[in-house]
Design a protein around this motif. Structure first.
Motif, PDB file in Angstrom:
ATOM      1  N   SER A   3       5.287  -2.208  12.274  1.00 54.49           N
ATOM      2  CA  SER A   3       4.561  -1.864  11.051  1.00 54.49           C
ATOM      3  C   SER A   3       5.485  -1.218  10.035  1.00 54.49           C
ATOM      4  CB  SER A   3       3.397  -0.934  11.385  1.00 54.49           C
ATOM      5  OG  SER A   3       2.716  -0.555  10.219  1.00 54.49           O
ATOM      6  N   ALA A   4       6.384  -0.362  10.488  1.00 55.00           N
ATOM      7  CA  ALA A   4       7.334   0.274   9.576  1.00 55.00           C
ATOM      8  C   ALA A   4       8.275  -0.754   8.954  1.00 55.00           C
ATOM      9  CB  ALA A   4       8.134   1.344  10.325  1.00 55.00           C
ATOM     10  N   GLY A   5       8.707  -1.745   9.752  1.00 53.26           N
ATOM     11  CA  GLY A   5       9.579  -2.786   9.206  1.00 53.26           C
ATOM     12  C   GLY A   5       8.882  -3.627   8.152  1.00 53.26           C
ATOM     13  N   ILE A   6       7.608  -3.946   8.388  1.00 56.60           N
ATOM     14  CA  ILE A   6       6.839  -4.715   7.402  1.00 56.60           C
ATOM     15  C   ILE A   6       6.661  -3.916   6.125  1.00 56.60           C
ATOM     16  CG2 ILE A   6       4.566  -5.706   6.927  1.00 56.60           C
ATOM     17  CD1 ILE A   6       4.424  -6.465   9.883  1.00 56.60           C
ATOM     18  N   GLN A   7       6.397  -2.619   6.266  1.00 55.29           N
ATOM     19  CA  GLN A   7       6.231  -1.775   5.094  1.00 55.29           C
ATOM     20  C   GLN A   7       7.526  -1.654   4.295  1.00 55.29           C
ATOM     21  OE1 GLN A   7       4.693   1.837   6.774  1.00 55.29           O
ATOM     22  NE2 GLN A   7       2.582   1.082   6.843  1.00 55.29           N
ATOM     23  N   MET A   8       8.641  -1.570   4.985  1.00 56.76           N
ATOM     24  CA  MET A   8       9.932  -1.521   4.280  1.00 56.76           C
ATOM     25  C   MET A   8      10.190  -2.832   3.545  1.00 56.76           C
ATOM     26  SD  MET A   8      12.377   0.483   7.008  1.00 56.76           S
ATOM     27  CE  MET A   8      13.783   0.399   5.901  1.00 56.76           C
ATOM     28  N   GLY A   9       9.882  -3.952   4.187  1.00 59.63           N
ATOM     29  CA  GLY A   9      10.041  -5.234   3.517  1.00 59.63           C
ATOM     30  C   GLY A   9       9.140  -5.359   2.308  1.00 59.63           C
ATOM     31  N   CYS A  10       7.896  -4.890   2.425  1.00 60.18           N
ATOM     32  CA  CYS A  10       6.970  -4.931   1.287  1.00 60.18           C
ATOM     33  C   CYS A  10       7.440  -4.036   0.153  1.00 60.18           C
ATOM     34  CB  CYS A  10       5.579  -4.520   1.743  1.00 60.18           C
ATOM     35  SG  CYS A  10       4.776  -5.698   2.838  1.00 60.18           S
ATOM     36  N   MET A  11       8.058  -2.916   0.498  1.00 62.47           N
ATOM     37  CA  MET A  11       8.579  -2.035  -0.546  1.00 62.47           C
ATOM     38  C   MET A  11       9.730  -2.711  -1.281  1.00 62.47           C
ATOM     39  SD  MET A  11       9.611   1.976  -0.343  1.00 62.47           S
ATOM     40  CE  MET A  11       7.861   2.363  -0.365  1.00 62.47           C
ATOM     41  N   VAL A  12      10.581  -3.420  -0.560  1.00 65.79           N
ATOM     42  CA  VAL A  12      11.682  -4.139  -1.212  1.00 65.79           C
ATOM     43  C   VAL A  12      11.125  -5.225  -2.133  1.00 65.79           C
ATOM     44  CG1 VAL A  12      13.654  -5.661  -0.812  1.00 65.79           C
ATOM     45  CG2 VAL A  12      13.326  -3.639   0.630  1.00 65.79           C
ATOM     46  N   LEU A  13      10.126  -5.959  -1.658  1.00 67.25           N
ATOM     47  CA  LEU A  13       9.501  -6.987  -2.494  1.00 67.25           C
ATOM     48  C   LEU A  13       8.841  -6.363  -3.719  1.00 67.25           C
ATOM     49  CD1 LEU A  13       7.835  -9.308   0.189  1.00 67.25           C
ATOM     50  CD2 LEU A  13       9.963  -9.689  -1.064  1.00 67.25           C
ATOM     51  N   GLY A  14       8.211  -5.204  -3.523  1.00 70.00           N
ATOM     52  CA  GLY A  14       7.583  -4.526  -4.648  1.00 70.00           C
ATOM     53  C   GLY A  14       8.587  -4.061  -5.684  1.00 70.00           C
ATOM     54  N   ILE A  15       9.739  -3.566  -5.225  1.00 71.80           N
ATOM     55  CA  ILE A  15      10.781  -3.130  -6.161  1.00 71.80           C
ATOM     56  C   ILE A  15      11.327  -4.319  -6.938  1.00 71.80           C
ATOM     57  CG2 ILE A  15      13.089  -2.115  -6.319  1.00 71.80           C
ATOM     58  CD1 ILE A  15      12.359  -0.344  -3.943  1.00 71.80           C
ATOM     59  N   GLY A  88       3.059  -3.184 -14.734  1.00 78.90           N
ATOM     60  CA  GLY A  88       4.179  -2.329 -14.357  1.00 78.90           C
ATOM     61  C   GLY A  88       3.728  -0.967 -13.869  1.00 78.90           C
ATOM     62  N   MET A  89       2.732  -0.382 -14.532  1.00 80.86           N
ATOM     63  CA  MET A  89       2.212   0.917 -14.109  1.00 80.86           C
ATOM     64  C   MET A  89       1.548   0.820 -12.744  1.00 80.86           C
ATOM     65  SD  MET A  89       0.646   2.178 -17.767  1.00 80.86           S
ATOM     66  CE  MET A  89      -0.085   3.648 -17.046  1.00 80.86           C
ATOM     67  N   ALA A  90       0.779  -0.244 -12.518  1.00 82.31           N
ATOM     68  CA  ALA A  90       0.125  -0.424 -11.221  1.00 82.31           C
ATOM     69  C   ALA A  90       1.145  -0.625 -10.108  1.00 82.31           C
ATOM     70  CB  ALA A  90      -0.835  -1.610 -11.282  1.00 82.31           C
ATOM     71  N   CYS A  91       2.221  -1.347 -10.413  1.00 87.37           N
ATOM     72  CA  CYS A  91       3.262  -1.571  -9.407  1.00 87.37           C
ATOM     73  C   CYS A  91       3.982  -0.269  -9.063  1.00 87.37           C
ATOM     74  CB  CYS A  91       4.241  -2.621  -9.917  1.00 87.37           C
ATOM     75  SG  CYS A  91       5.497  -3.108  -8.712  1.00 87.37           S
ATOM     76  N   CYS A  92       4.300   0.531 -10.079  1.00 87.86           N
ATOM     77  CA  CYS A  92       4.958   1.820  -9.824  1.00 87.86           C
ATOM     78  C   CYS A  92       4.078   2.728  -8.976  1.00 87.86           C
ATOM     79  CB  CYS A  92       5.295   2.504 -11.149  1.00 87.86           C
ATOM     80  SG  CYS A  92       6.633   1.740 -12.087  1.00 87.86           S
ATOM     81  N   LEU A  93       2.799   2.805  -9.329  1.00 88.33           N
ATOM     82  CA  LEU A  93       1.877   3.659  -8.581  1.00 88.33           C
ATOM     83  C   LEU A  93       1.709   3.168  -7.150  1.00 88.33           C
ATOM     84  CD1 LEU A  93      -0.064   6.049  -8.671  1.00 88.33           C
ATOM     85  CD2 LEU A  93      -1.843   4.500  -9.472  1.00 88.33           C
ATOM     86  N   LEU A 173       6.069 -12.397  -5.677  1.00 82.34           N
ATOM     87  CA  LEU A 173       6.601 -11.376  -4.777  1.00 82.34           C
ATOM     88  C   LEU A 173       5.592 -10.257  -4.560  1.00 82.34           C
ATOM     89  CD1 LEU A 173      10.311 -11.055  -6.002  1.00 82.34           C
ATOM     90  CD2 LEU A 173       9.472 -12.195  -3.944  1.00 82.34           C
ATOM     91  N   LEU A 174       4.927  -9.837  -5.627  1.00 78.03           N
ATOM     92  CA  LEU A 174       3.933  -8.772  -5.500  1.00 78.03           C
ATOM     93  C   LEU A 174       2.713  -9.254  -4.710  1.00 78.03           C
ATOM     94  CD1 LEU A 174       4.108  -7.204  -9.070  1.00 78.03           C
ATOM     95  CD2 LEU A 174       4.943  -6.217  -6.928  1.00 78.03           C
TER      96      LEU A 174
END
Length: 211
Positions: A3-15, A88-93, A173-174
């Motif tokens: 789960s932590a690995g998936i969350q890290m990958g999602c954070m990279v995609l979000g960035i 952009g604001m929704a993505c940052c939040l 990506l998002l």
């Protein structure tokens, strides 16, 4: 750990999606000049964005001019400005919420609340992806429609700019990141195994000696 690995990958995609949204919002390349027919060799080319319109000379010089009035802009450009900024604001939040509730951080120590926080971040990323896809698709539709308008000359035709494709990529990506978070944000089951305990209500009576 998974789960932590998936969350890290999602954070990279979000960035990466957030970077794409920033590029779309700032770079004036939503529409560019079309070089067709007798317009193959020109001394200058035009570019249009959300906030400015630019003219690029053949020497490399670029001159940009802000749009004079917000009320004079078309509905597509006004909506694109609003939706892109909100995206952009929704993505940052969403990224901030995901970082606080991720399994690889200790901002929130309650393990039962973390999946709910990740789910909220996933919904926010889905919303941000939809909000950025809508304006770029609207712009692309109007640009293609005007390109095939027989009333326009070749010199006044515009083509899709780089920001259209960057916006589509950022939205995808998002959507992927948000979908993964929504699918894998489940509450952890307790390790007790649901073993039921039974208690006897009868108490052993003391032994009595009768004479």
């Amino acid at each position: 750990m998974g789960s932590a690995g998936i969350q890290m990958g999602c954070m990279v995609l979000g960035i990466l999606g957030l970077i794409g949204i920033i590029v779309c919002c700032t770079v004036p390349s939503w529409r560019v000049s079309s070089f067709i027919g007798s317009n193959i060799v020109t001394a200058q080319s035009s570019q249009e964005g959300l906030w400015t319109t630019c003219v690029v000379q053949s020497t490399g010089q670029q001159q940009c001019k802000n749009f004079d009035s917000l009320l004079e802009l078309g509905a597509e450009r006004q909506a694109a400005r609003a939706l892109t900024v909100i995206s952009g604001m929704a993505c940052c939040l969403s990224l901030l919420i995901l970082f606080c509730g991720a399994d690889f951080t200790t901002c929130v120590e309650n393990e039962d609340i973390k999946p709910k926080i990740s789910l909220v971040a996933g919904i926010g990323m889905l919303l941000a992806g939809i909000l950025v896809i809508i304006p770029v698709s609207w712009f692309a539709h109007n640009t293609v429609r005007d390109f095939y308008n027989p009333m326009l000359t070749n010199s006044s035709r515009m083509e899709l700019g780089t920001c259209i494709f960057v916006g589509w990529a950022a939205g995808v990506l998002l959507l992927i990141a948000g979908g993964l978070l929504c699918c894998f944000s489940r509450a952890k089951q307790s390790s007790s195994g649901g073993t039921a305990k039974y208690y006897s209500n009868s108490a052993s009576a003391p032994n009595k000696n009768y004479v």
